[in-house]
Structure formats: C-alpha cells, structure tokens
Design an enzyme around this catalytic site. Structure first.
Site, PDB file in Angstrom:
ATOM      1  CG  ASP A  11      -1.957  -1.075   1.204  1.00  0.00           C
ATOM      2  OD1 ASP A  11      -1.937  -1.882   0.250  1.00  0.00           O
ATOM      3  OD2 ASP A  11      -2.796  -1.122   2.111  1.00  0.00           O
ATOM      4  CG  ASP A 131     -12.116  -4.101  -2.302  1.00  0.00           C
ATOM      5  OD1 ASP A 131     -11.228  -4.894  -2.682  1.00  0.00           O
ATOM      6  OD2 ASP A 131     -11.883  -2.916  -2.021  1.00  0.00           O
TER       7      ASP A 131
END
Lengths: 252, 207
Positions: A11, A131
């Site tokens: 990330d 997701d």
C-alpha cells in the site's frame, strides 16, 4: 509446468509504503517502496502490486515516479492499482513502467472502462479488483476503498468483468482482510468456478498454509499477501518453500 | 566491436517499452526507441517487442513502413529479437484478427484452445530443445514469465529451441539464424531474462 504466483502487495501513500492492520485504516510508514520491491524480488516474489491510496491530486505524480524507479531495477511484473479512473490514467502508469493496471471503483461505476482498457492496451493489462463482503448469504461488491456498496453480487460481477475484457481478477475478502484468519476460500472457490481468467486471492493471509489453501482448496492461480511479508513473519522464499512441501507448484 | 552495440527497439505504439529498454541497457547495449523505419539501418541489432493485438500491431507496422524495413534487415542477417507478440508476428497466418504477420518464418499463430485458462499467465519452466545462444548459461528448467492467449505453430520443428508445458506443449523460443523469438517476456523474467538479453547483445556483438 505453470507455477502458482506469490505476490506481495504494498500500500503506497504519497510515495511511501504503509500497511494497515484493518481495512484501509493507515498505520505509520513501513519503508521505501523500491527498497522493499527489490528485497521481495530477491526473495523470489513472482509479481508485485502497488496499491496507491494517495488521496491528494499532487500525490498522484509520486506513484508514477515510483513506478518508473521500480521498473528501472526490478524485472518482474508490476501492477499498479488505486486511483485509476480512465484510460488516460492507465496509459500513464503503463507508460511509467507498470505492466498491468488494477481498477476497482472506476470499473464498478463505469464497466465500459474494462472494455476500453482491454481494447486499447490488451486484456493482460487489465486487472479488475473486487472487494467483496459477505451479507445475507451472498457476497456483495464494495467500492471507494470498501466504503460504498455497489449493489452488485461479487460472483456475477466477476463473470461480467471477464466478459467485458478483464485479463485477471483480484478478489479481496473484506471480512478477512487484516484479520490473519486466512482467505475466504468459499468466495474464491465460487469465483474460480465461474470465470476462466486467472484469479488472485487476497485478504486474510497470515501463514504459508493460508497461501497453499487458496490454491489447493479454492483453485486460485495466484496469492496476494502483505502483512505476513511486510512485518517479516515470513520471507517470500520461506512461504514458497512451504507451499512446495504441500505440493503446490512454485518457482524457487 | 569495441563500442556499445546500438539496438533499435521498434516503437509502434505497443505499450510499455520501459523494461525492454532498461534490460538491454543493463546488458551493455545502447538503445534507440524508434518509430522511424529508416533508423533500423544504423542499428547493430533489432528488437520487436509487443503487447496488444496482432491485427492492430500489423496495421501500424505496415502503415509506418516497418514491415518492409524489418524484412529487409532480417534478409541481410541483422539479429532480431521478437518478444511475445513480436515473435508471433514473425509468422504469416494469424488467427488473432485474423491478420497476416511478417512472414519471416513458416508456420501460423493460433488461439490457445483446450481445457486450460487463457491467457496463459505466469511463470512456467523452460524445456530446452537443442542449442540456442539465447539459452547460454541458463539452467534447464529455469522459469520465465508468460502472458499470452495465442501460440505459434512453427512449420519447421528444428526452429523450436525451447518449449513449456501448459496442459500441452507451448513453443517458448524459436530461432532461425540471427532471428530469435521468445513467447515469454525476458524483461519480466528476473535474472533469467536479463541473462537472455545479455546473450542477445552477445549475438549482436558477434554479428
């Protein structure tokens, strides 16, 4: 024989690596992305993913510079996801040296972007990230970093994404992400049984056994992990050797 | 030659050339990315990269005059490395489109069929077939990174220098004289791939 891929995910915010313990809740900095990319490459990572969680417009330029610096020294496939809104953004990251672009919110809100990207750059460049959250006996798609429901069923969306030209799917279980309890194997199994493009398992891996489970029990083609590598609990090489002992074909 | 060999990478709008350039530079070449066929003549070696679709690629190669220029250079024996789609374009009849490739080698390009996931994506192990300068110093069974939905079917089996197994045999490296092609992406195959670029630069130096 085609091997199963192990993919560390970083990330990245404002050009720096961050890692969350819970879904998209940023914690302190954990290092320079290129240093980490180089280390993962040396450990035997099969691909790398940068998930850009930079919020500001000014910060967006940093990811391009980062991609270019990474591609200068790391010669394995690199995917950039996060903040890709249109073919122009895809073009920018691919031109900077990425091999694939991951799209999530922009794909769910504008599915035509999948086709547009696939026609322009080839399906192999288009990874659709899903997701998914378990609710009422099914899995539902969320966008905007897991904040907004997309009113789409995850398995149906996976099929549609493939039909529209996705070359690969990155399936994250929001229920498992950050928990270390292992992937949502049922979700992965359902999606792997539905689509014919490669599926990357994501969300919840904490041990090499979790990685092997996704391949052996759910049929995943690749496994993504972050914390287990990031915090040094296992090197990529250790994880792959352990997977091989379980009978999973990996590149060592 | 004592100077760095100059390698022209054909830029016909086929996407990311960053890694190809960097891999060649690491292998000791100086690199010219070019969209001008006239530049090929001055180069010591050529690379035809490729991602995207065969028909779009051939349209661009034909309209920019690269197709004839490449045939001409190869006819003179100049080393040419085709990568992925670039290798597939060596052949004539191509199911993707359909279109007709450069016709530098005999054979055809077909959609990958059968009960297997397409694209063939990921690291697969190479099985060498005979000798190839590209494979010098590379261990048998080394892995390379593949991503493709079409495969080449060479008419001459002796031009196949490596294969891999993906629920059936897939041609991984072809060679005829100074013409070499890889179905995988050496610039995405870690140290194994970088060694292949070194080997190709070695071929260019020897030419």
């Amino acid at each position: 024989m085609l091997t199963k891929r192990v993919i560390p995910c970083m990330d990245v915010r404002d050009g720096k690596v961050v890692k969350n313990l819970r879904y998209f809740t940023a914690l302190p900095d954990a290092g320079d992305p290129v240093t980490l990319a180089r280390a993962y490459n040396e450990q035997g990572a099969d691909e790398l993913i940068y998930l850009d969680i930079t919020a500001s417009v000014e910060g967006r330029g940093l990811i391009l510079e980062l991609v270019s610096r990474t591609a200068d020294e790391v010669f394995i496939p690199l995917t950039v996801a996060g903040g890709i809104r249109n073919v122009g953004d895809m073009q920018s990251v691919l031109h900077a040296g990425a091999d694939k672009t991951g799209i999530n919110t922009s794909a769910a809100t504008n599915p035509g972007l999948i086709t547009e990207g696939a026609e322009r750059f080839g399906s192999q460049c288009i990874v659709v990230a899903i997701d998914a959250k378990r609710e009422d006996g099914d899995w539902w798609v969320y966008t905007h970093g897991g904040r907004k429901p997309a009113s789409r069923r995850a398995v149906e969306w996976a099929r549609e994404a493939q039909e529209r030209g996705a070359g690969e799917l990155l399936v994250t279980s929001m229920d498992r992400d950050g928990t270390g309890e292992g992937y949502d194997l049922e979700l992965l199994d359902r999606i792997c049984a539905t689509v014919s493009v490669p599926v990357i398992a994501s969300g919840g891996a904490a041990t090499p056994d979790h990685l092997a489970d996704a391949v052996e029990q759910a049929g995943a083609d690749a496994v993504l992990a972050a914390s287990m590598f990031h915090y040094g609990h296992f090197t990529v090489g250790e994880a792959k050797r352990s997977m091989r002992e379980r009978g999973v074909p990996v590149r060592l | 030659m004592t100077r760095q060999p100059l390698i022209a990478v054909v830029d016909y709008g086929a996407g990311n050339l960053h890694s190809v350039r960097r891999a060649l530079e690491k292998a000791g070449a100086s690199v010219l990315l070019t969209s001008e066929p006239a530049d090929l003549d001055a180069a010591d070696g050529l690379v035809l990269p490729g991602v995207g679709s065969a028909s779009a690629a051939m349209e661009r190669l034909n309209s920019r005059g690269f197709a004839d220029a490449l045939r001409d250079q190869v006819g003179r024996g100049k080393p040419l490395l085709g990568v992925c789609l670039g290798m597939q374009l060596f052949y004539g009849a191509n199911e993707e489109g359909p279109t007709t490739g450069l016709g530098l080698l005999d054979g055809e390009v077909r959609r990958m069929r059968g009960d297997r996931k397409v694209p063939h994506m990921g690291w697969n192990s190479l099985d060498a077939r005979g000798e190839s300068p590209l494979l010098e110093g590379i261990n048998e069974g080394s892995h390379a990174y593949f991503v493709h939905s079409y495969q080449v079917m060479p008419a001459s089996p002796e031009e196949v220098r490596a294969t891999c197994d993906y629920q059936g045999e897939v041609v991984a490296i072809v060679q005829k004289g100074s013409l070499v092609g890889t179905q995988f992406h050496p610039e995405k195959s870690g140290d194994v791939g970088l060694k292949m670029y070194e080997n190709f630069v070695g071929m260019v130096r020897a030419w």
